[in-house]
Design a protein around this motif. Sequence first.
Motif, PDB file in Angstrom:
ATOM      1  N   GLY A   1      53.621   0.861  42.409  1.00 19.38           N
ATOM      2  CA  GLY A   1      54.500   0.752  41.256  1.00 19.38           C
ATOM      3  C   GLY A   1      55.010   2.110  40.804  1.00 19.38           C
ATOM      4  O   GLY A   1      54.777   3.140  41.441  1.00 19.38           O
ATOM      5  N   ASN A   2      55.727   2.100  39.696  1.00 17.17           N
ATOM      6  CA  ASN A   2      56.226   3.348  39.127  1.00 17.17           C
ATOM      7  C   ASN A   2      55.903   3.405  37.634  1.00 17.17           C
ATOM      8  O   ASN A   2      55.807   2.377  36.965  1.00 17.17           O
ATOM      9  CB  ASN A   2      57.721   3.517  39.353  1.00 17.17           C
ATOM     10  CG  ASN A   2      58.554   2.418  38.720  1.00 17.17           C
ATOM     11  OD1 ASN A   2      58.653   1.316  39.260  1.00 17.17           O
ATOM     12  ND2 ASN A   2      59.162   2.700  37.578  1.00 17.17           N
ATOM     13  N   GLU A   3      55.722   4.619  37.140  1.00 16.19           N
ATOM     14  CA  GLU A   3      55.428   4.858  35.733  1.00 16.19           C
ATOM     15  C   GLU A   3      56.546   5.690  35.146  1.00 16.19           C
ATOM     16  O   GLU A   3      56.787   6.817  35.587  1.00 16.19           O
ATOM     17  CB  GLU A   3      54.097   5.592  35.580  1.00 16.19           C
ATOM     18  CG  GLU A   3      53.708   5.858  34.135  1.00 16.19           C
ATOM     19  CD  GLU A   3      52.457   6.718  34.023  1.00 16.19           C
ATOM     20  OE1 GLU A   3      51.787   6.640  32.997  1.00 16.19           O
ATOM     21  OE2 GLU A   3      52.172   7.468  34.975  1.00 16.19           O
ATOM     22  N   GLY A   4      57.264   5.121  34.180  1.00 13.74           N
ATOM     23  CA  GLY A   4      58.370   5.841  33.590  1.00 13.74           C
ATOM     24  C   GLY A   4      59.502   6.027  34.588  1.00 13.74           C
ATOM     25  O   GLY A   4      59.659   5.267  35.540  1.00 13.74           O
ATOM     26  N   SER A   5      60.288   7.082  34.376  1.00 15.41           N
ATOM     27  CA  SER A   5      61.492   7.271  35.170  1.00 15.41           C
ATOM     28  C   SER A   5      61.322   8.232  36.330  1.00 15.41           C
ATOM     29  O   SER A   5      62.273   8.480  37.074  1.00 15.41           O
ATOM     30  CB  SER A   5      62.619   7.792  34.267  1.00 15.41           C
ATOM     31  OG  SER A   5      62.259   9.037  33.700  1.00 15.41           O
ATOM     32  N   SER A   6      60.121   8.792  36.502  1.00 15.35           N
ATOM     33  CA  SER A   6      60.020   9.816  37.538  1.00 15.35           C
ATOM     34  C   SER A   6      58.697   9.828  38.291  1.00 15.35           C
ATOM     35  O   SER A   6      58.506  10.669  39.170  1.00 15.35           O
ATOM     36  CB  SER A   6      60.229  11.198  36.922  1.00 15.35           C
ATOM     37  OG  SER A   6      59.234  11.467  35.947  1.00 15.35           O
ATOM     38  N   ILE A   7      57.784   8.945  37.998  1.00 16.63           N
ATOM     39  CA  ILE A   7      56.468   8.991  38.632  1.00 16.63           C
ATOM     40  C   ILE A   7      56.307   7.794  39.561  1.00 16.63           C
ATOM     41  O   ILE A   7      56.333   6.639  39.127  1.00 16.63           O
ATOM     42  CB  ILE A   7      55.345   8.995  37.583  1.00 16.63           C
ATOM     43  CG1 ILE A   7      55.493  10.209  36.664  1.00 16.63           C
ATOM     44  CG2 ILE A   7      53.981   9.011  38.260  1.00 16.63           C
ATOM     45  CD1 ILE A   7      54.490  10.243  35.532  1.00 16.63           C
TER      46      ILE A   7
ATOM     47  N   ALA B   1      60.898   1.449  45.658  1.00 14.84           N
ATOM     48  CA  ALA B   1      61.828   1.377  44.524  1.00 14.84           C
ATOM     49  C   ALA B   1      61.217   1.970  43.270  1.00 14.84           C
ATOM     50  O   ALA B   1      60.017   2.200  43.181  1.00 14.84           O
ATOM     51  CB  ALA B   1      62.224  -0.079  44.265  1.00 14.84           C
ATOM     52  N   GLY B   2      62.089   2.152  42.252  1.00 17.68           N
ATOM     53  CA  GLY B   2      61.624   2.569  40.935  1.00 17.68           C
ATOM     54  C   GLY B   2      61.783   4.048  40.686  1.00 17.68           C
ATOM     55  O   GLY B   2      62.233   4.816  41.538  1.00 17.68           O
ATOM     56  N   GLY B   3      61.426   4.442  39.475  1.00 12.01           N
ATOM     57  CA  GLY B   3      61.455   5.849  39.126  1.00 12.01           C
ATOM     58  C   GLY B   3      62.846   6.443  39.112  1.00 12.01           C
ATOM     59  O   GLY B   3      63.017   7.621  39.414  1.00 12.01           O
TER      60      GLY B   3
END
Length: 316
Positions: free
Chosen positions: A48-54, A99-101
């Motif tokens: 997964g991703n945490e916030g917009s950059s991790i 995906a994500g971040g």
Amino acid sequence: VQDVTTTGGFRCEFVDSWTQLPTPPASMATRENQIAVALNGKIYVGLGNEGSSICLNDWWEYDPCTGQWTRLADFPGVGGGLHFVFTIGDTIYVGGGGAGGGGVCGVPSSQFYKYDPVTDTWTPLASLPAPVHGAEGTSDGQFGYVFGGRDNTNAVRDWVLRYDPATNTWTQIATYPAGGRWSGFIAYYNGKLYMGTGVDAGGNLTADFYEYDLATSTWTALSNFPCPIYNSYASVDPVKGRIYVTGFHGSGSCTNCEDVWYYYDIGAGTWNSIAVFPGGVRNDIYGVYLDGKIYGGFGKDCANNYYRDWWVYCVD
């Protein structure tokens, strides 16, 4: 009278009820777009991703009997979110993703790995026919199946893939009759695959829902999901013959049926709502069925707050 925690794990007192369990450890990051799966009485959560950059690649085991979380070997491939996951035998399979971040997690990936919980090791396997994220997976116990996804040209795939662990090979076995889908859901029950919803090639949210008979290779259109959704996750209750769908986005980021989740009664052919999740409207509660309960948590709410919490829904 209320739900209680006893030695040996959580015991349900009421059906169709949610209870918040102790919070996962602080070292476990908040996240969205994660995966989760049950195997041999344990639940595995990660990525997964945490916030917009991790972009996350951690991997954790949850023991419902003790309430204990244990960090395991990190996923060795491209992290971030929207991977698919399924189990065959005593092995967990994870693939796609990236995906994500805000795009910093990379591009759609064709990676595919197996995880051995006994040895806590990851092993690379045959790559997917094309890189994708937002595909979803399931298994009939012999083969793995993967539905849809968005590739590195931004096209949404209409395929249903089958993975054979005996030969370590991928085969396309069907084409989804309603076109390509990104972030729909798929589930297996009693010789048939159930899949639908997601974002189509035109960027529209969808609500269609189909059954695919593996023995006859035939499609049957079923009752639409109650509203158009994406980022949905399916968990099967094999005893009652139900497909629970949780954690999805509705057609406006905080509107429609996003705060009410549903199950599909396979015998009756109907969609039915479950008790409203008391943790607030949010996406990415990846529900995992285990022993008459569905476990899930984390996700992001309408104000872009990320969560690290853990809940149980009592089916039985």
